[in-house]
Motif scaffolding. Structure first.
Motif, PDB file in Angstrom:
ATOM      1  N   THR A 218       2.463  -0.653   4.216  1.00 61.34           N
ATOM      2  CA  THR A 218       1.926  -1.894   4.750  1.00 61.34           C
ATOM      3  C   THR A 218       1.831  -2.897   3.609  1.00 61.34           C
ATOM      4  O   THR A 218       1.443  -2.554   2.507  1.00 61.34           O
TER       5      THR A 218
ATOM      6  N   ASN B  45     -17.111  -2.317   5.644  1.00 65.21           N
ATOM      7  CA  ASN B  45     -16.322  -2.835   4.531  1.00 65.21           C
ATOM      8  C   ASN B  45     -17.144  -3.721   3.601  1.00 65.21           C
ATOM      9  O   ASN B  45     -16.603  -4.616   2.941  1.00 65.21           O
TER      10      ASN B  45
ATOM     11  N   LYS C 270       4.016  -4.530   8.466  1.00 60.61           N
ATOM     12  CA  LYS C 270       4.721  -3.282   8.158  1.00 60.61           C
ATOM     13  C   LYS C 270       6.028  -3.270   8.935  1.00 60.61           C
ATOM     14  O   LYS C 270       6.040  -3.488  10.147  1.00 60.61           O
TER      15      LYS C 270
ATOM     16  N   ALA D  69      -1.255  -8.878   7.218  1.00 55.25           N
ATOM     17  CA  ALA D  69      -0.802  -7.495   7.062  1.00 55.25           C
ATOM     18  C   ALA D  69       0.462  -7.311   7.899  1.00 55.25           C
ATOM     19  O   ALA D  69       0.510  -7.707   9.067  1.00 55.25           O
TER      20      ALA D  69
ATOM     21  N   THR E 107       0.846  -1.188   0.000  1.00 62.70           N
ATOM     22  CA  THR E 107       0.000   0.000   0.000  1.00 62.70           C
ATOM     23  C   THR E 107       0.881   1.237   0.000  1.00 62.70           C
ATOM     24  O   THR E 107       2.096   1.152   0.185  1.00 62.70           O
TER      25      THR E 107
ATOM     26  N   VAL F  65       0.429  -6.770   2.312  1.00 66.64           N
ATOM     27  CA  VAL F  65      -0.471  -7.896   2.555  1.00 66.64           C
ATOM     28  C   VAL F  65       0.141  -9.098   1.867  1.00 66.64           C
ATOM     29  O   VAL F  65       0.372  -9.087   0.655  1.00 66.64           O
TER      30      VAL F  65
ATOM     31  N   ARG G  29     -10.305  -6.042   1.704  1.00 67.57           N
ATOM     32  CA  ARG G  29     -10.251  -5.686   0.291  1.00 67.57           C
ATOM     33  C   ARG G  29      -9.371  -6.664  -0.487  1.00 67.57           C
ATOM     34  O   ARG G  29      -9.758  -7.166  -1.543  1.00 67.57           O
ATOM     35  N   GLU G  30      -8.186  -6.959   0.022  1.00 64.74           N
ATOM     36  CA  GLU G  30      -7.284  -7.878  -0.668  1.00 64.74           C
ATOM     37  C   GLU G  30      -7.902  -9.265  -0.789  1.00 64.74           C
ATOM     38  O   GLU G  30      -7.835  -9.893  -1.843  1.00 64.74           O
TER      39      GLU G  30
ATOM     40  N   SER H 194      -8.200   0.421   9.593  1.00 65.29           N
ATOM     41  CA  SER H 194      -7.525   0.497   8.290  1.00 65.29           C
ATOM     42  C   SER H 194      -6.898  -0.842   7.927  1.00 65.29           C
ATOM     43  O   SER H 194      -6.868  -1.217   6.749  1.00 65.29           O
ATOM     44  N   VAL H 195      -6.411  -1.584   8.916  1.00 61.78           N
ATOM     45  CA  VAL H 195      -5.847  -2.909   8.651  1.00 61.78           C
ATOM     46  C   VAL H 195      -6.964  -3.873   8.267  1.00 61.78           C
ATOM     47  O   VAL H 195      -6.837  -4.637   7.310  1.00 61.78           O
TER      48      VAL H 195
ATOM     49  N   LEU I 262      -7.942  -3.081   4.690  1.00 64.69           N
ATOM     50  CA  LEU I 262      -6.927  -3.539   3.754  1.00 64.69           C
ATOM     51  C   LEU I 262      -7.007  -5.052   3.551  1.00 64.69           C
ATOM     52  O   LEU I 262      -7.019  -5.544   2.421  1.00 64.69           O
TER      53      LEU I 262
END
Length: 155
Positions: A13, A124, A60, A58, A9, A15, A97-98, A90-91, A94
């Protein structure tokens, strides 16, 4: 050569998508899955994996921020027994979505979520179709996820 199982991203971060029997999975999540606090987060239910599972992790700067395991079988992908540090929205977004981009073309996706996370999954694109005492089963809203799947030949 770029790893097609890792998506990055703008915030740095990443995935990472892993099969349920990939040895890297243990390096990325075992320290969390065996932690008493993390087990309490999952209502003391142990985290499980198998060759039928796909994990979306996820990370980072080498720190695991959360994971969504999905059991994929017979055309159904079930998200269950997940963890996200500090319930970071936000995690969650993410990872969801992935996962949806990756799986929704081939699987009907459902999520078994803690009631405390119902609103996060709803934000989401998921809707509840069954409530239990501590959990809800949620399905993706068709209006949210229609046309959002990646083509198989895209990276």
């Amino acid at each position: 050569m770029e790893n097609k199982n890792v998506n990055y991203t703008k915030t740095g971060t990443e995935v990472i998508k892993l099969e349920g029997d990939d040895p890297r999975l243990y390096y990325l999540v075992a320290h969390l899955a065996m932690n008493e606090t993390v087990l309490a987060y999952n209502l003391n239910y142990p985290y499980k994996t198998s060759p039928e599972h796909r994990w979306y992790v996820a990370s980072k700067d080498g720190e695991t921020l959360g994971f969504l395991p999905v059991r994929c079988r017979k055309g159904l992908g079930t998200i269950n027994n997940y963890y996200v540090v500090n319930d970071d929205r936000s995690v969650f977004a993410l990872l969801i979505r992935e996962l949806m981009w990756d799986l929704s073309a081939d699987y009907i996706v459902e999520a078994v979520v803690h009631l405390r996370h119902e609103e996060i999954f709803a934000a989401n694109g998921f809707i509840v179709n069954l409530w239990w005492k501590r959990y809800a089963r949620m399905m993706p809203s068709q209006t949210m996820w229609n046309g959002l799947t990646r083509k198989k030949n895209q990276t």
